[in-house]
Write a protein that holds these residues in place. Structure first.
Motif, short mmCIF file in Angstrom:
data_model
loop_
_atom_site.label_atom_id
_atom_site.label_comp_id
_atom_site.label_asym_id
_atom_site.label_seq_id
_atom_site.Cartn_x
_atom_site.Cartn_y
_atom_site.Cartn_z
N ASN A 194 57.16 28.82 67.56
CA ASN A 194 56.77 29.56 66.54
C ASN A 194 57.30 28.76 65.39
N LYS A 195 56.56 28.71 64.21
CA LYS A 195 56.68 27.93 63.24
C LYS A 195 56.99 28.66 61.83
N TYR A 196 58.28 28.23 61.29
CA TYR A 196 58.53 28.85 60.05
C TYR A 196 58.74 28.14 58.77
N TYR A 197 58.31 28.22 57.65
CA TYR A 197 58.60 27.37 56.62
C TYR A 197 59.22 28.46 55.36
N MET A 198 60.60 28.16 54.96
CA MET A 198 61.27 29.16 53.97
C MET A 198 61.77 28.49 52.96
N LEU A 199 61.63 29.06 51.90
CA LEU A 199 62.28 28.47 50.37
C LEU A 199 62.62 29.69 49.59
N GLY A 200 63.62 29.38 48.82
CA GLY A 200 64.04 30.74 47.82
C GLY A 200 63.23 30.93 46.63
N LYS B 98 49.17 24.97 61.84
CA LYS B 98 48.60 25.99 62.58
C LYS B 98 49.66 27.26 62.74
N GLY B 99 49.36 28.63 62.30
CA GLY B 99 50.04 29.44 62.70
C GLY B 99 51.44 29.78 61.85
N THR C 13 45.03 19.02 50.89
CA THR C 13 45.98 20.15 51.42
C THR C 13 45.78 20.32 52.77
N ASN C 14 44.95 19.87 53.58
CA ASN C 14 44.53 20.11 54.85
C ASN C 14 44.99 18.69 55.73
N GLN C 15 46.01 18.77 56.37
CA GLN C 15 46.71 17.49 56.82
C GLN C 15 46.92 17.68 58.52
N ARG C 16 46.65 16.78 59.13
CA ARG C 16 46.86 16.74 60.65
C ARG C 16 48.28 16.46 60.97
N ASN D 64 52.03 20.20 65.04
CA ASN D 64 51.01 21.37 65.59
C ASN D 64 50.92 20.86 67.06
N HIS D 65 51.39 19.89 67.53
CA HIS D 65 51.41 19.70 69.03
C HIS D 65 52.61 20.32 69.78
N PHE D 66 53.24 21.11 68.96
CA PHE D 66 54.38 21.85 69.57
C PHE D 66 53.87 23.31 69.81
#
Length: 260
Positions: free
Chosen positions: A28-34, A51-52, A15-18, A22-24
């Motif tokens: 800002n990063k968002y993950y959205m699901l219903g 990250k973040g 569950t911890n992948q490279r 993450n180079h961006f």
């Protein structure tokens, strides 16, 4: 990471992948699901690997839950655009739809959408399982137009790059629009389209380069000018175009790989 047993995220040690994302560092990063991200260690994979990241799921939304996948895609797209309108730019946002996934729930009173009854010939030609799946795919198309229109209304469309893809198909039945070898190797559930849409930045093209989902993030990263480190098996498909490079597929039943 891949596995021939089940989805890779179910292994807590994976569950911890490279991630290329993450180079961006300026985005800002968002993950959205219903629905809920609690299945198959998805929440842990997302939050540990990106990250973040801001993870927004079923409990984050105001809209009512419709079925096993949470709120409807229409409501998800509406609320997601509301979040992104106020989000600091630049951002990378992943919005996970589910309308065309079984159980193919067709919500009541989706503005502008009217379910249709397909003939048996139409269902057979499109390889639809039933009327609900037929209308669920129509609803997905309707919702994609809707979210693009919402981005236009929010004045975010022109400066955005949209990437549409799926993780798999819904069946392994023979279709007239896929190549014969797909069925010879028993991978009929795997081929999916990859659509990249951004009139301001990308010229229209129909690229027949074969790839797989490990190529997704390197391909997206390749749309930007900034450098990135790719430690995955994936590659930028725009770089691979016209090079006639092999593409590998894993056949679960025989634990073998085949080059196409």
């Amino acid at each position: 990471d891949v596995t021939a047993v089940s989805t890779a995220s179910r292994n807590p040690y994976m569950t911890n992948q490279r991630s290329v994302i993450n180079h961006f560092t300026e985005h800002n990063k968002y993950y959205m699901l219903g629905g809920s991200a609690g299945w198959a260690n998805i929440s842990a994979t997302i939050t540990n690997s990106i990250k973040g990241v801001t993870l927004l799921e079923e409990k984050s939304w105001q809209s009512p839950i419709e079925d096993v996948w949470g709120i409807t895609d229409r409501d998800l797209f509406t609320e997601a655009v509301g979040v992104l309108k106020d989000a600091p730019q630049p951002y990378l946002a992943y919005i996970q739809s589910a309308a065309n996934h079984s159980p193919h729930t067709i919500p009541d009173n989706v503005p502008g959408f009217t379910p249709k009854t397909a003939t048996e010939e139409e269902l057979k030609a499109g390889m639809f399982i039933n009327q609900n799946q037929y209308n669920a795919v129509r609803l997905l198309d309707h919702n994609i137009k809707y979210i693009l229109d919402e981005f236009k209304q929010a004045d975010m469309y022109g400066n955005s790059i949209f990437v549409f893809f799926s993780d798999h198909q819904a069946h392994n039945n023979t279709t007239p629009f896929l190549r014969e070898y797909i069925y010879q190797f028993g991978i009929g559930e795997l081929p999916v389209p990859l659509l990249i849409h951004s009139p301001k930045y990308i010229q229209p093209d129909n690229d027949q380069t074969l790839g797989n989902i490990t190529d997704l993030l390197p391909t997206i990263a390749g749309l930007f000018e900034q450098p990135y480190l790719n430690t995955t098996l994936g590659r930028d498909l725009s770089w691979a175009k016209d090079k006639n490079l092999p593409v590998y597929g894993l056949i679960d039943s025989g634990r073998t790989s085949v080059a196409f």
